[in-house]
Design an enzyme around this catalytic site. Structure first.
Site, PDB file in Angstrom:
ATOM      1  N   ASN A 155      31.382  42.954  36.017  1.00 34.52           N
ATOM      2  CA  ASN A 155      31.514  44.052  37.095  1.00 34.52           C
ATOM      3  C   ASN A 155      30.243  45.023  36.898  1.00 34.52           C
ATOM      4  O   ASN A 155      30.207  45.899  37.694  1.00 34.52           O
ATOM      5  CB  ASN A 155      32.910  44.587  36.596  1.00 34.52           C
ATOM      6  N   GLN A 183      35.817  40.207  39.928  1.00 37.84           N
ATOM      7  CA  GLN A 183      34.645  40.576  40.885  1.00 37.84           C
ATOM      8  C   GLN A 183      34.321  39.011  41.710  1.00 37.84           C
ATOM      9  O   GLN A 183      33.228  39.209  42.422  1.00 37.84           O
ATOM     10  CB  GLN A 183      33.498  41.019  39.850  1.00 37.84           C
ATOM     11  N   SER A 203      42.315  40.524  41.563  1.00 38.03           N
ATOM     12  CA  SER A 203      42.711  42.029  41.795  1.00 38.03           C
ATOM     13  C   SER A 203      42.428  42.381  43.290  1.00 38.03           C
ATOM     14  O   SER A 203      41.227  42.015  43.919  1.00 38.03           O
ATOM     15  CB  SER A 203      42.081  43.084  41.124  1.00 38.03           C
ATOM     16  N   HIS A 205      42.262  45.057  45.114  1.00 37.70           N
ATOM     17  CA  HIS A 205      41.379  46.204  45.485  1.00 37.70           C
ATOM     18  C   HIS A 205      40.001  46.055  45.163  1.00 37.70           C
ATOM     19  O   HIS A 205      38.958  46.892  45.400  1.00 37.70           O
ATOM     20  CB  HIS A 205      41.864  47.437  44.798  1.00 37.70           C
ATOM     21  N   CYS A 329      35.805  52.797  34.386  1.00 39.38           N
ATOM     22  CA  CYS A 329      36.633  53.204  33.323  1.00 39.38           C
ATOM     23  C   CYS A 329      36.032  53.959  32.258  1.00 39.38           C
ATOM     24  O   CYS A 329      36.518  54.682  31.306  1.00 39.38           O
ATOM     25  CB  CYS A 329      37.344  51.863  32.707  1.00 39.38           C
TER      26      CYS A 329
HETATM   27  C1  LIG Z   1      38.365  46.174  38.253  1.00 42.42           C
HETATM   28  C2  LIG Z   1      38.493  45.155  37.316  1.00 42.42           C
HETATM   29  C3  LIG Z   1      39.341  44.979  36.501  1.00 42.42           C
HETATM   30  C4  LIG Z   1      40.849  45.431  36.641  1.00 42.42           C
HETATM   31  O1  LIG Z   1      41.364  45.287  37.810  1.00 42.42           O
HETATM   32  P1  LIG Z   1      42.732  46.271  38.218  1.00 42.42           P
HETATM   33  O2  LIG Z   1      43.363  45.562  39.082  1.00 42.42           O
HETATM   34  O3  LIG Z   1      42.111  47.560  38.448  1.00 42.42           O
HETATM   35  O4  LIG Z   1      43.552  46.415  37.013  1.00 42.42           O
HETATM   36  C5  LIG Z   1      39.423  43.771  35.273  1.00 42.42           C
HETATM   37  N1  LIG Z   1      38.115  42.934  35.471  1.00 42.42           N
HETATM   38  C6  LIG Z   1      37.065  43.418  36.141  1.00 42.42           C
HETATM   39  C7  LIG Z   1      35.991  42.352  36.153  1.00 42.42           C
HETATM   40  C8  LIG Z   1      37.271  44.046  37.167  1.00 42.42           C
HETATM   41  O5  LIG Z   1      36.192  44.463  37.816  1.00 42.42           O
END
Ligand SMILES: *Cc1c(COP(=O)(O)O)cnc(C)c1O
Length: 391
Positions: A155, A183, A203, A205, A329
């Site tokens: 990410n 990702q 995920s 979003h 984060c």
């Molecule tokens: C954003 C992300 C997460 C966390 O995902 P959420 O749905 O926001 O809890 C975990 N791993 C990676 C690689 C991410 O980019």
């Protein structure tokens, strides 16, 4: 001045087509999808099943292998803790859990937390291109191992691991393989069967769907068993109790349907935008490099090092650009990215790095202005750090 959003790796905007699917459901289909005794409940359940099929199709899974969660954080926790605890409860003696130093915090912390339960976390380092050496993985696997967790796309850097090679080693050793696909899903071709994955996290979003929903792929043949994190009504095959947010799930399904058709064209466009950006910085005499330059990377995540310009200062000078230092984060604390330092970069080099993640809705005009603004900010920051040094 108009804002330019270049932080799609932290969260993508919700696609208008996804919102068009969700809006009427929010307004009219409020029934509990687990209420099978009436038509509204059955319609909500059908919307969930349609979405489940779309998400399964995106990664080459069977719809019965998709468990909805609140996001990738929960999916990663469920996969790692759930698999480890189930094996331990069956009296399985394998205590080793292997992951990479560049994983998302929710993977690293899940693995580390398991040390308190008697497991043995092994965190592998990486080379300058963000890759784990297959020989180091093979060596780590020489001790009987319960689970290995390796993300498909990082990410912060967009670097792809060579999962097909690593997967072979993990399977040979008889360990379970989990992959954080947050990702990767909807951004590159992923087939859980070809990759021989046992567990995989998604995920919504991160792929132009809503926040608050994600999924865990749990392999059926051979069946992967997990201990659930939550006690409750036993929804999602007993693996994830709680009422499904059916509207968000339907939006996730639509996002998956769109991504399956469009990810490749999205990437072609993003590669063009990245080339424009690098060209624009070059013509403005900005000294920069791309972290993990020689690695295979997704075009939508650019880890850019601006030589002799602290990234924090550059970002402060750019109030109209939404970009980040490494992952969202950890951007509140000022320590250089653990991902970049785990790749062997000096903390001073990492501190000059920022992440630009354009997305489906970024325009060529956005990129032209970004190059302009970045060049101006770098010049300003360098001038002020030079002034400070000569004071
Ligand atoms: C954003 C992300 C997460 C966390 O995902 P959420 O749905 O926001 O809890 C975990 N791993 C990676 C690689 C991410 O980019």
């Amino acid at each position: 001045m108009q804002e330019i959003y270049l932080d799609n790796a932290a969260s993508t905007p919700c696609d208008a087509r996804v919102m068009a699917v969700m809006a009427p459901l929010f307004a009219e289909e409020y029934a509990n999808p687990h209420s099978g005794t009436h038509a509204p409940g059955q319609r909500a359940a059908e919307a969930v099943q349609t979405a489940r099929a779309e998400i399964a199709a995106l990664i080459g899974a069977d719809p019965r292998e998709i468990i909805f969660t609140s996001g990738a954080t929960e999916a990663n926790n469920l996969a790692i803790k759930g698999a480890a605890r189930f094996r331990a409860r069956q009296g399985d003696g394998r205590k080793r859990i292997i992951t990479l130093a560049t994983e998302h915090k929710c993977v690293l912390e899940s693995v580390r937390d398991l040390a308190l339960e008697g497991f043995e976390p092994i965190i592998l380092g990486l080379d300058r291109n963000g890759h784990v050496d297959p020989d180091r993985l093979r060596e780590a696997l020489s001790v009987p191992t319960a689970l290995v967790s390796i993300m498909a796309v990082n990410n912060e850097t967009g670097i792809l691991q060579d999962l097909s090679v690593l997967s072979g080693l993990v399977k040979e050793a008889g360990a379970l393989l989990h992959s954080d696909l947050a990702q990767a899903a909807g951004k590159t071709g992923i087939d859980v069967k070809t990759l021989n994955l046992d567990l995989a996290s998604l995920s919504a979003h991160k792929m132009y769907g809503p926040k608050g929903v994600g999924a865990l792929f749990v392999r059926r043949r051979p069946r992967v068993r997990l201990e659930p994190l939550f006690s409750g009504g036993g929804q999602e095959r007993g693996l994830r109790s709680g009422t499904l947010p059916s509207t968000l799930v339907a939006g996730f399904g639509e996002a998956a349907r769109i991504a399956r058709k469009e990810w490749s064209a999205d990437n072609d466009r993003l590669a063009g935008l990245a080339a424009e950006l690098f060209h624009g910085l070059g013509t403005r005499q900005v000294a920069f490099s791309i972290n993990g330059e020689d690695a295979r990377r997704l075009p939508g995540i650019i880890s850019l090092r601006l030589h002799d310009a602290p990234a924090m200062k550059v970002i402060e000078a750019l109030p109209h650009l939404a970009l980040s230092i490494g992952s969202a984060c950890s951007s509140a604390d000022l320590t250089p990215s653990y991902v970049l330092t785990a790749m062997g970069m000096e903390p001073s080099e990492a501190a000059e790095s920022l992440r630009l993640s354009p997305g489906r809705f970024t325009t060529p005009a956005d990129i032209a202005r970004t190059a302009d603004l970045l060049a101006g900010a770098v010049q300003k920051v360098r001038a002020s750090t030079f002034a400070q040094k000569t004071d």
